[in-house]
Scaffold this motif. Sequence first.
Motif, PDB file in Angstrom:
ATOM      1  N   GLN A  28       0.727  -1.180  -0.088  1.00 17.23           N
ATOM      2  CA  GLN A  28       0.105   0.114   0.105  1.00 17.23           C
ATOM      3  C   GLN A  28       0.876   1.049  -0.057  1.00 17.23           C
ATOM      4  N   GLY A  29       1.983   1.131   0.553  1.00 16.46           N
ATOM      5  CA  GLY A  29       2.729   2.261   0.788  1.00 16.46           C
ATOM      6  C   GLY A  29       3.609   2.710  -0.575  1.00 16.46           C
ATOM      7  N   CYS A  30       3.963   1.489  -1.428  1.00 21.12           N
ATOM      8  CA  CYS A  30       4.825   1.755  -2.607  1.00 21.12           C
ATOM      9  C   CYS A  30       4.006   1.702  -3.581  1.00 21.12           C
ATOM     10  N   LEU A  66       7.219  -6.043  -5.076  1.00 18.05           N
ATOM     11  CA  LEU A  66       6.935  -7.312  -4.292  1.00 18.05           C
ATOM     12  C   LEU A  66       7.868  -7.529  -3.008  1.00 18.05           C
ATOM     13  N   ILE A  67       7.737  -6.719  -2.077  1.00 15.86           N
ATOM     14  CA  ILE A  67       8.716  -6.677  -0.896  1.00 15.86           C
ATOM     15  C   ILE A  67       9.017  -7.705  -0.224  1.00 15.86           C
ATOM     16  N   PRO A  68       7.972  -8.448   0.493  1.00 16.05           N
ATOM     17  CA  PRO A  68       8.107  -9.673   1.082  1.00 16.05           C
ATOM     18  C   PRO A  68       8.819 -10.870   0.090  1.00 16.05           C
ATOM     19  N   PRO A 103       8.362   5.342   1.485  1.00 15.51           N
ATOM     20  CA  PRO A 103       7.169   5.137   2.169  1.00 15.51           C
ATOM     21  C   PRO A 103       6.607   3.819   2.558  1.00 15.51           C
ATOM     22  N   CYS A 104       7.225   2.794   1.847  1.00 11.81           N
ATOM     23  CA  CYS A 104       7.075   1.409   2.316  1.00 11.81           C
ATOM     24  C   CYS A 104       7.284   1.175   3.518  1.00 11.81           C
ATOM     25  N   ALA A 143       6.460   5.107 -11.339  1.00 10.17           N
ATOM     26  CA  ALA A 143       5.130   4.254 -11.337  1.00 10.17           C
ATOM     27  C   ALA A 143       4.316   4.943 -12.412  1.00 10.17           C
ATOM     28  N   GLU A 144       4.364   6.184 -12.560  1.00  9.26           N
ATOM     29  CA  GLU A 144       3.287   6.833 -13.550  1.00  9.26           C
ATOM     30  C   GLU A 144       3.880   6.673 -14.980  1.00  9.26           C
TER      31      GLU A 144
END
Length: 482
Positions: free
Chosen positions: A56-58, A63-65, A100-101, A458-459
Amino acid sequence: MGKVTGFIEFERAQQPYRPVPERLADWRQVMAPWPVEPLKTQASRCMDCGIPFCHQGCPLGNLIPDWNDLVYRDQWLEAIQRLHATNNFPEFTGTLCPAPCEGSCVLGINDDPVTIKAVELSIIDKAWENGWVKPEPAAVKTGKRIAVVGSGPAGLAAAQQLARAGHEVTVFERDDRIGGLLRYGIPEFKMEKRALDRRLEQMRQEGVVFRPGCNVGADIDPQELCAEYDAVLLAGGATQSRDLPAAGRELAGIYQAMDYLPLQNKRCEGDDIPDAQFISARDKHVIIIGGGDTGADCLGTANRQGAKSVHQLEIMPKPPNSRAADNPWPEWPRIYRVASAHEEGVKRVYAVSTKRFLDDGQGHVAGLELVEVEMKQENGRLNFVEIPGTDTVLPCDLALLAMGFLGPEQAGMLAQLGVELTPRGNVKRDENWMTSKEGVFTAGDMQRGQSLIVWAIAEGRSAAQSIDRFLMGSSDLPAPLT
Protein backbone atom coordinates in the motif's frame (compact mmCIF):
# COMPACT_ATOMS: atom_id res chain seq x y z
CA MET A 1 8.63 -14.03 4.56
CA GLY A 2 12.10 -14.26 6.05
CA LYS A 3 12.87 -16.08 9.28
CA VAL A 4 9.68 -16.89 11.19
CA THR A 5 10.96 -15.35 14.42
CA GLY A 6 13.34 -12.85 12.82
CA PHE A 7 11.33 -9.77 13.78
CA ILE A 8 11.39 -10.96 17.41
CA GLU A 9 15.06 -11.89 17.53
CA PHE A 10 16.67 -8.99 15.69
CA GLU A 11 16.48 -5.21 15.94
CA ARG A 12 16.58 -2.83 13.03
CA ALA A 13 20.11 -1.73 12.13
CA GLN A 14 21.15 1.54 10.54
CA GLN A 15 22.35 1.77 6.94
CA PRO A 16 26.16 2.08 7.01
CA TYR A 17 27.56 5.47 6.01
CA ARG A 18 31.08 6.60 5.38
CA PRO A 19 32.60 8.69 8.21
CA VAL A 20 31.68 12.40 8.02
CA PRO A 21 35.28 13.73 7.71
CA GLU A 22 35.95 11.28 4.89
CA ARG A 23 32.84 11.96 2.86
CA LEU A 24 33.10 15.75 3.22
CA ALA A 25 36.45 15.55 1.42
CA ASP A 26 34.98 14.18 -1.82
CA TRP A 27 31.80 13.92 -3.89
CA ARG A 28 31.38 10.14 -3.77
CA GLN A 29 28.21 8.50 -2.50
CA VAL A 30 27.85 8.83 1.26
CA MET A 31 26.40 5.36 1.85
CA ALA A 32 28.73 2.43 2.43
CA PRO A 33 27.95 -1.10 1.18
CA TRP A 34 26.06 -3.26 3.64
CA PRO A 35 27.85 -6.59 4.28
CA VAL A 36 25.81 -9.57 3.13
CA GLU A 37 25.30 -11.42 6.41
CA PRO A 38 24.03 -8.42 8.45
CA LEU A 39 21.78 -7.50 5.52
CA LYS A 40 20.32 -11.01 5.40
CA THR A 41 19.58 -10.64 9.11
CA GLN A 42 17.71 -7.41 8.39
CA ALA A 43 15.73 -9.08 5.58
CA SER A 44 14.79 -11.87 8.00
CA ARG A 45 12.80 -9.33 10.06
CA CYS A 46 10.13 -9.26 7.32
CA MET A 47 7.27 -10.95 9.16
CA ASP A 48 4.33 -13.12 8.10
CA CYS A 49 2.01 -10.14 8.45
CA GLY A 50 -0.85 -11.58 6.40
CA ILE A 51 -1.62 -8.33 4.59
CA PRO A 52 1.66 -6.63 3.54
CA PHE A 53 0.83 -2.96 3.93
CA CYS A 54 4.23 -2.13 2.43
CA HIS A 55 2.46 -2.75 -0.91
CA GLN A 56 0.00 0.00 0.00
CA GLY A 57 2.87 2.36 0.76
CA CYS A 58 4.74 1.66 -2.50
CA PRO A 59 3.22 3.21 -5.66
CA LEU A 60 5.13 0.67 -7.75
CA GLY A 61 3.59 -2.28 -5.94
CA ASN A 62 7.04 -3.74 -5.28
CA LEU A 63 6.93 -7.38 -4.18
CA ILE A 64 8.73 -6.54 -0.96
CA PRO A 65 8.06 -9.66 1.17
CA ASP A 66 9.11 -11.83 -1.79
CA TRP A 67 12.54 -10.32 -2.26
CA ASN A 68 13.14 -9.93 1.48
CA ASP A 69 12.63 -13.68 1.79
CA LEU A 70 14.90 -14.39 -1.18
CA VAL A 71 17.70 -12.24 0.23
CA TYR A 72 17.42 -14.01 3.58
CA ARG A 73 17.76 -17.32 1.72
CA ASP A 74 20.73 -16.01 -0.33
CA GLN A 75 18.82 -16.28 -3.60
CA TRP A 76 19.96 -12.99 -5.11
CA LEU A 77 19.28 -13.71 -8.79
CA GLU A 78 15.66 -14.55 -8.03
CA ALA A 79 15.47 -11.42 -5.86
CA ILE A 80 16.49 -9.07 -8.68
CA GLN A 81 14.02 -10.79 -11.00
CA ARG A 82 11.21 -10.05 -8.53
CA LEU A 83 12.45 -6.49 -8.07
CA HIS A 84 12.76 -5.73 -11.79
CA ALA A 85 9.25 -7.11 -12.34
CA THR A 86 7.84 -3.91 -10.82
CA ASN A 87 10.67 -1.36 -10.88
CA ASN A 88 12.83 -0.35 -13.85
CA PHE A 89 15.38 1.49 -11.72
CA PRO A 90 15.71 0.08 -8.18
CA GLU A 91 19.13 1.70 -7.77
CA PHE A 92 17.41 5.10 -8.09
CA THR A 93 14.65 4.36 -5.61
CA GLY A 94 16.97 2.41 -3.31
CA THR A 95 19.16 5.49 -3.09
CA LEU A 96 16.75 8.42 -3.35
CA CYS A 97 13.26 7.30 -2.32
CA PRO A 98 12.16 8.29 1.23
CA ALA A 99 10.72 4.76 1.51
CA PRO A 100 6.97 5.20 2.11
CA CYS A 101 6.92 1.38 2.16
CA GLU A 102 8.79 1.45 5.47
CA GLY A 103 6.24 3.90 6.86
CA SER A 104 3.54 1.32 6.07
CA CYS A 105 5.45 -1.74 7.32
CA VAL A 106 3.21 -3.73 9.69
CA LEU A 107 6.15 -4.21 12.03
CA GLY A 108 6.21 -0.43 12.42
CA ILE A 109 2.95 -0.49 14.42
CA ASN A 110 4.87 -1.12 17.61
CA ASP A 111 8.49 -1.62 16.53
CA ASP A 112 11.04 -0.31 14.02
CA PRO A 113 10.08 -1.23 10.44
CA VAL A 114 12.06 -3.53 8.16
CA THR A 115 15.00 -1.91 6.33
CA ILE A 116 13.27 -2.32 2.97
CA LYS A 117 15.14 0.43 1.13
CA ALA A 118 18.59 -0.89 2.08
CA VAL A 119 17.67 -4.42 0.99
CA GLU A 120 16.39 -3.08 -2.34
CA LEU A 121 19.62 -1.19 -3.02
CA SER A 122 21.77 -4.17 -2.09
CA ILE A 123 19.85 -6.42 -4.48
CA ILE A 124 20.44 -4.19 -7.48
CA ASP A 125 24.07 -3.51 -6.52
CA LYS A 126 24.72 -7.27 -6.43
CA ALA A 127 22.90 -7.68 -9.74
CA TRP A 128 25.20 -5.17 -11.44
CA GLU A 129 28.27 -6.73 -9.82
CA ASN A 130 27.32 -10.16 -11.17
CA GLY A 131 26.36 -9.03 -14.66
CA TRP A 132 22.71 -9.93 -14.26
CA VAL A 133 21.42 -6.61 -15.61
CA LYS A 134 21.36 -6.93 -19.37
CA PRO A 135 19.59 -5.15 -22.25
CA GLU A 136 16.16 -6.57 -23.07
CA PRO A 137 15.51 -5.53 -26.69
CA ALA A 138 12.16 -6.34 -28.20
CA ALA A 139 12.03 -9.47 -30.34
CA VAL A 140 9.47 -7.91 -32.69
CA LYS A 141 9.25 -4.26 -33.77
CA THR A 142 5.85 -2.59 -34.18
CA GLY A 143 6.92 0.24 -36.46
CA LYS A 144 5.24 2.75 -34.17
CA ARG A 145 7.20 5.87 -33.18
CA ILE A 146 6.91 7.59 -29.81
CA ALA A 147 8.43 10.86 -28.59
CA VAL A 148 9.10 11.24 -24.87
CA VAL A 149 9.69 14.83 -23.76
CA GLY A 150 11.72 14.90 -20.56
CA SER A 151 14.34 12.45 -19.33
CA GLY A 152 13.63 12.32 -15.61
CA PRO A 153 12.51 9.08 -13.93
CA ALA A 154 8.98 9.19 -15.40
CA GLY A 155 10.20 9.72 -18.97
CA LEU A 156 12.96 7.12 -18.69
CA ALA A 157 10.66 4.48 -17.17
CA ALA A 158 8.07 5.00 -19.91
CA ALA A 159 10.74 4.99 -22.63
CA GLN A 160 12.22 1.69 -21.45
CA GLN A 161 8.83 0.00 -21.19
CA LEU A 162 7.75 1.19 -24.63
CA ALA A 163 11.03 0.17 -26.25
CA ARG A 164 10.69 -3.31 -24.76
CA ALA A 165 7.19 -3.47 -26.24
CA GLY A 166 8.76 -3.02 -29.68
CA HIS A 167 8.17 0.66 -30.36
CA GLU A 168 10.74 3.15 -31.65
CA VAL A 169 11.27 5.60 -28.79
CA THR A 170 13.09 8.93 -28.88
CA VAL A 171 13.67 10.89 -25.67
CA PHE A 172 14.03 14.66 -25.97
CA GLU A 173 15.84 16.57 -23.21
CA ARG A 174 16.57 20.30 -23.17
CA ASP A 175 19.65 19.97 -20.92
CA ASP A 176 23.00 18.99 -22.38
CA ARG A 177 22.85 15.56 -20.74
CA ILE A 178 20.10 13.00 -20.21
CA GLY A 179 18.65 12.47 -16.75
CA GLY A 180 16.57 15.48 -15.72
CA LEU A 181 16.69 16.05 -11.95
CA LEU A 182 18.52 12.75 -11.57
CA ARG A 183 21.39 14.33 -13.50
CA TYR A 184 21.47 17.92 -12.31
CA GLY A 185 19.20 18.13 -9.27
CA ILE A 186 20.55 15.21 -7.23
CA PRO A 187 24.10 15.85 -5.95
CA GLU A 188 26.84 13.37 -6.79
CA PHE A 189 27.29 12.44 -3.13
CA LYS A 190 23.67 11.36 -2.98
CA MET A 191 23.74 9.31 -6.19
CA GLU A 192 26.83 8.93 -8.33
CA LYS A 193 25.98 9.53 -11.96
CA ARG A 194 27.63 6.30 -13.06
CA ALA A 195 24.46 4.62 -11.75
CA LEU A 196 22.44 6.70 -14.20
CA ASP A 197 24.89 6.31 -17.08
CA ARG A 198 24.90 2.52 -17.00
CA ARG A 199 21.09 2.47 -17.15
CA LEU A 200 21.13 4.84 -20.12
CA GLU A 201 23.59 2.54 -21.90
CA GLN A 202 21.26 -0.39 -21.26
CA MET A 203 18.39 1.60 -22.77
CA ARG A 204 20.47 2.56 -25.82
CA GLN A 205 21.13 -1.12 -26.45
CA GLU A 206 17.39 -1.70 -26.16
CA GLY A 207 16.85 0.80 -28.98
CA VAL A 208 15.98 4.03 -27.14
CA VAL A 209 17.34 7.13 -28.90
CA PHE A 210 18.37 10.07 -26.73
CA ARG A 211 18.42 13.63 -28.00
CA PRO A 212 19.87 15.98 -25.35
CA GLY A 213 20.06 19.70 -26.01
CA CYS A 214 16.63 19.71 -27.69
CA ASN A 215 14.17 22.12 -26.10
CA VAL A 216 10.70 21.22 -27.31
CA GLY A 217 8.80 24.48 -27.55
CA ALA A 218 11.93 26.46 -28.42
CA ASP A 219 14.22 24.40 -30.70
CA ILE A 220 11.45 22.07 -31.83
CA ASP A 221 7.84 22.87 -32.64
CA PRO A 222 5.70 20.55 -30.48
CA GLN A 223 2.99 20.49 -33.16
CA GLU A 224 5.52 19.10 -35.64
CA LEU A 225 6.52 16.51 -33.04
CA CYS A 226 2.89 15.40 -32.80
CA ALA A 227 2.69 15.12 -36.58
CA GLU A 228 5.94 13.16 -36.88
CA TYR A 229 5.32 10.63 -34.09
CA ASP A 230 2.43 8.24 -33.46
CA ALA A 231 2.27 9.29 -29.79
CA VAL A 232 3.93 11.87 -27.54
CA LEU A 233 4.51 11.63 -23.79
CA LEU A 234 5.00 14.85 -21.81
CA ALA A 235 7.22 14.11 -18.82
CA GLY A 236 8.99 17.42 -18.34
CA GLY A 237 8.54 17.62 -14.58
CA ALA A 238 7.46 20.45 -12.28
CA THR A 239 10.37 22.82 -12.81
CA GLN A 240 8.83 26.15 -11.82
CA SER A 241 10.57 27.02 -8.53
CA ARG A 242 8.68 28.68 -5.71
CA ASP A 243 10.08 32.17 -5.04
CA LEU A 244 10.24 34.26 -1.86
CA PRO A 245 8.72 37.75 -2.24
CA ALA A 246 10.61 39.29 0.68
CA ALA A 247 12.19 42.74 0.81
CA GLY A 248 15.70 42.65 -0.62
CA ARG A 249 15.03 39.62 -2.83
CA GLU A 250 16.69 41.47 -5.73
CA LEU A 251 20.09 41.55 -4.00
CA ALA A 252 23.00 39.61 -5.45
CA GLY A 253 23.88 36.37 -3.69
CA ILE A 254 20.29 35.01 -3.53
CA TYR A 255 19.64 32.01 -5.76
CA GLN A 256 17.12 29.29 -6.39
CA ALA A 257 18.37 25.85 -5.42
CA MET A 258 18.11 24.71 -9.02
CA ASP A 259 20.39 27.56 -10.11
CA TYR A 260 22.94 26.39 -7.56
CA LEU A 261 22.95 22.59 -7.58
CA PRO A 262 23.39 21.92 -11.34
CA LEU A 263 26.60 23.95 -11.52
CA GLN A 264 28.36 21.73 -8.99
CA ASN A 265 27.01 18.64 -10.72
CA LYS A 266 28.44 19.91 -14.01
CA ARG A 267 31.84 20.32 -12.39
CA CYS A 268 31.57 16.81 -11.00
CA GLU A 269 30.90 15.68 -14.58
CA GLY A 270 34.17 17.34 -15.60
CA ASP A 271 32.74 20.48 -17.20
CA ASP A 272 34.84 23.63 -17.07
CA ILE A 273 32.54 26.13 -15.35
CA PRO A 274 34.32 29.52 -15.05
CA ASP A 275 34.46 30.91 -11.51
CA ALA A 276 32.54 33.99 -12.69
CA GLN A 277 29.56 31.75 -13.54
CA PHE A 278 29.94 29.31 -10.65
CA ILE A 279 28.05 29.69 -7.37
CA SER A 280 30.27 28.66 -4.49
CA ALA A 281 29.68 28.56 -0.73
CA ARG A 282 33.38 28.63 0.11
CA ASP A 283 34.11 30.80 3.18
CA LYS A 284 30.53 32.11 3.19
CA HIS A 285 27.73 32.24 5.73
CA VAL A 286 25.03 30.25 3.94
CA ILE A 287 21.32 30.29 4.69
CA ILE A 288 19.07 27.68 3.10
CA ILE A 289 15.38 28.54 3.14
CA GLY A 290 13.40 25.32 3.03
CA GLY A 291 13.66 22.22 5.18
CA GLY A 292 13.01 19.48 2.63
CA ASP A 293 15.20 17.18 0.56
CA THR A 294 16.29 19.91 -1.85
CA GLY A 295 17.41 22.00 1.10
CA ALA A 296 19.41 19.04 2.41
CA ASP A 297 21.01 18.66 -1.04
CA CYS A 298 22.06 22.32 -0.90
CA LEU A 299 23.39 21.75 2.61
CA GLY A 300 25.60 18.82 1.66
CA THR A 301 26.87 20.73 -1.36
CA ALA A 302 27.65 23.89 0.63
CA ASN A 303 29.57 21.93 3.28
CA ARG A 304 31.66 20.19 0.64
CA GLN A 305 32.42 23.53 -0.98
CA GLY A 306 33.78 24.82 2.34
CA ALA A 307 31.01 27.02 3.77
CA LYS A 308 31.89 29.00 6.89
CA SER A 309 28.49 28.31 8.45
CA VAL A 310 25.14 26.95 7.28
CA HIS A 311 21.66 27.60 8.67
CA GLN A 312 18.62 25.76 7.32
CA LEU A 313 15.30 27.50 7.92
CA GLU A 314 11.85 25.96 8.03
CA ILE A 315 8.57 27.81 8.56
CA MET A 316 6.91 24.73 10.09
CA PRO A 317 7.49 23.79 13.75
CA LYS A 318 9.97 21.04 14.56
CA PRO A 319 8.31 17.64 14.07
CA PRO A 320 7.96 15.23 17.00
CA ASN A 321 10.42 12.37 17.48
CA SER A 322 7.64 9.79 17.21
CA ARG A 323 4.19 9.61 15.61
CA ALA A 324 1.64 12.06 16.95
CA ALA A 325 -1.88 10.90 17.81
CA ASP A 326 -3.26 12.37 14.57
CA ASN A 327 -0.59 10.57 12.47
CA PRO A 328 -1.35 6.86 12.98
CA TRP A 329 0.13 3.88 11.14
CA PRO A 330 0.06 3.19 8.17
CA GLU A 331 0.22 6.89 7.27
CA TRP A 332 3.61 8.32 6.38
CA PRO A 333 5.22 9.18 9.75
CA ARG A 334 5.62 12.95 10.04
CA ILE A 335 8.53 12.83 12.47
CA TYR A 336 11.86 14.55 13.00
CA ARG A 337 14.45 13.14 10.60
CA VAL A 338 18.18 13.61 10.28
CA ALA A 339 19.51 13.19 6.75
CA SER A 340 23.14 12.36 6.10
CA ALA A 341 23.72 15.99 5.12
CA HIS A 342 22.47 17.20 8.51
CA GLU A 343 25.09 15.03 10.22
CA GLU A 344 27.78 16.95 8.36
CA GLY A 345 27.13 20.28 10.06
CA VAL A 346 24.16 22.67 10.10
CA LYS A 347 22.03 24.78 12.42
CA ARG A 348 18.40 23.85 11.79
CA VAL A 349 15.95 26.60 12.72
CA TYR A 350 12.21 25.87 12.88
CA ALA A 351 9.07 28.01 13.02
CA VAL A 352 10.65 31.11 11.48
CA SER A 353 9.78 33.34 8.55
CA THR A 354 12.00 35.59 6.48
CA LYS A 355 11.16 39.28 6.84
CA ARG A 356 13.84 40.80 4.64
CA PHE A 357 17.30 40.39 3.16
CA LEU A 358 19.87 42.95 4.29
CA ASP A 359 22.10 44.89 1.89
CA ASP A 360 25.86 45.18 2.39
CA GLY A 361 25.71 48.64 0.82
CA GLN A 362 26.96 47.40 -2.54
CA GLY A 363 23.92 45.48 -3.71
CA HIS A 364 24.90 42.12 -2.23
CA VAL A 365 23.12 40.23 0.52
CA ALA A 366 24.83 40.52 3.93
CA GLY A 367 22.20 39.23 6.33
CA LEU A 368 18.71 37.92 6.78
CA GLU A 369 16.13 39.18 9.25
CA LEU A 370 13.92 36.48 10.73
CA VAL A 371 10.90 36.39 12.97
CA GLU A 372 9.44 33.45 14.84
CA VAL A 373 5.95 32.37 13.81
CA GLU A 374 3.19 30.18 15.18
CA MET A 375 0.42 28.37 13.36
CA LYS A 376 -3.14 29.50 13.95
CA GLN A 377 -6.48 28.53 12.47
CA GLU A 378 -8.22 31.62 11.14
CA ASN A 379 -11.51 31.40 9.21
CA GLY A 380 -10.92 27.73 8.54
CA ARG A 381 -7.44 28.30 7.16
CA LEU A 382 -4.03 27.65 8.67
CA ASN A 383 -1.94 30.82 8.88
CA PHE A 384 1.51 31.63 10.20
CA VAL A 385 1.38 34.55 12.62
CA GLU A 386 4.47 36.49 13.66
CA ILE A 387 5.38 36.43 17.35
CA PRO A 388 6.16 40.02 18.42
CA GLY A 389 9.63 40.68 19.76
CA THR A 390 11.23 37.58 18.23
CA ASP A 391 13.04 39.29 15.35
CA THR A 392 16.66 38.27 14.84
CA VAL A 393 19.35 38.75 12.21
CA LEU A 394 21.66 36.08 10.82
CA PRO A 395 24.78 36.83 8.75
CA CYS A 396 24.31 35.70 5.16
CA ASP A 397 26.65 35.89 2.16
CA LEU A 398 24.75 33.27 0.16
CA ALA A 399 21.02 32.56 0.37
CA LEU A 400 19.55 29.48 -1.33
CA LEU A 401 15.82 29.15 -1.90
CA ALA A 402 14.70 25.51 -1.61
CA MET A 403 10.97 25.91 -1.05
CA GLY A 404 9.69 23.45 -3.61
CA PHE A 405 8.13 23.78 -7.03
CA LEU A 406 4.85 25.26 -8.23
CA GLY A 407 4.32 23.01 -11.24
CA PRO A 408 5.35 22.76 -14.89
CA GLU A 409 6.45 25.76 -16.93
CA GLN A 410 3.40 26.78 -18.93
CA ALA A 411 5.09 29.01 -21.49
CA GLY A 412 6.60 27.31 -24.52
CA MET A 413 5.64 23.70 -25.14
CA LEU A 414 2.43 23.51 -23.09
CA ALA A 415 1.11 26.82 -24.40
CA GLN A 416 1.93 25.86 -28.00
CA LEU A 417 0.23 22.49 -27.65
CA GLY A 418 -2.79 24.06 -25.99
CA VAL A 419 -3.27 21.16 -23.57
CA GLU A 420 -5.76 21.70 -20.77
CA LEU A 421 -4.40 22.38 -17.28
CA THR A 422 -5.76 21.62 -13.83
CA PRO A 423 -6.71 24.46 -11.43
CA ARG A 424 -3.27 23.96 -9.82
CA GLY A 425 -1.53 24.52 -13.16
CA ASN A 426 -0.53 20.91 -13.84
CA VAL A 427 -1.23 19.13 -17.11
CA LYS A 428 -4.66 17.55 -16.99
CA ARG A 429 -5.06 13.90 -18.01
CA ASP A 430 -7.82 11.34 -18.25
CA GLU A 431 -7.90 7.79 -16.85
CA ASN A 432 -5.73 6.66 -19.78
CA TRP A 433 -2.99 9.23 -19.06
CA MET A 434 -3.96 11.16 -22.18
CA THR A 435 -4.10 14.96 -22.19
CA SER A 436 -6.86 16.98 -23.82
CA LYS A 437 -4.96 16.58 -27.11
CA GLU A 438 -5.44 13.25 -28.89
CA GLY A 439 -2.30 11.12 -28.89
CA VAL A 440 -0.48 13.28 -26.33
CA PHE A 441 0.01 11.70 -22.93
CA THR A 442 1.56 12.90 -19.68
CA ALA A 443 3.16 11.39 -16.58
CA GLY A 444 5.26 12.34 -13.56
CA ASP A 445 5.50 15.70 -11.86
CA MET A 446 4.26 17.52 -14.97
CA GLN A 447 0.75 16.18 -14.29
CA ARG A 448 1.03 15.30 -10.59
CA GLY A 449 2.96 18.26 -9.24
CA GLN A 450 6.14 17.97 -7.20
CA SER A 451 6.36 14.46 -5.82
CA LEU A 452 8.59 11.43 -5.19
CA ILE A 453 10.79 9.48 -7.58
CA VAL A 454 8.83 6.31 -6.86
CA TRP A 455 5.62 8.00 -8.03
CA ALA A 456 7.37 9.21 -11.19
CA ILE A 457 8.56 5.71 -12.14
CA ALA A 458 5.13 4.24 -11.37
CA GLU A 459 3.41 6.86 -13.51
CA GLY A 460 5.88 6.37 -16.36
CA ARG A 461 5.16 2.64 -16.36
CA SER A 462 1.41 3.21 -16.24
CA ALA A 463 1.47 5.80 -19.03
CA ALA A 464 3.55 3.40 -21.13
CA GLN A 465 0.83 0.78 -20.90
CA SER A 466 -1.81 3.31 -21.97
CA ILE A 467 0.30 4.46 -24.92
CA ASP A 468 0.94 0.87 -25.99
CA ARG A 469 -2.78 0.09 -25.78
CA PHE A 470 -3.62 3.31 -27.70
CA LEU A 471 -1.27 2.32 -30.53
CA MET A 472 -1.87 -1.44 -30.63
CA GLY A 473 -5.40 -1.94 -29.27
CA SER A 474 -4.19 -3.93 -26.27
CA SER A 475 -1.10 -4.13 -24.07
CA ASP A 476 0.80 -6.70 -22.03
CA LEU A 477 2.78 -4.01 -20.20
CA PRO A 478 2.13 -3.82 -16.44
CA ALA A 479 0.60 -0.70 -14.93
CA PRO A 480 0.91 -0.11 -11.18
CA LEU A 481 -1.41 2.91 -11.25
CA THR A 482 -4.79 3.49 -12.89
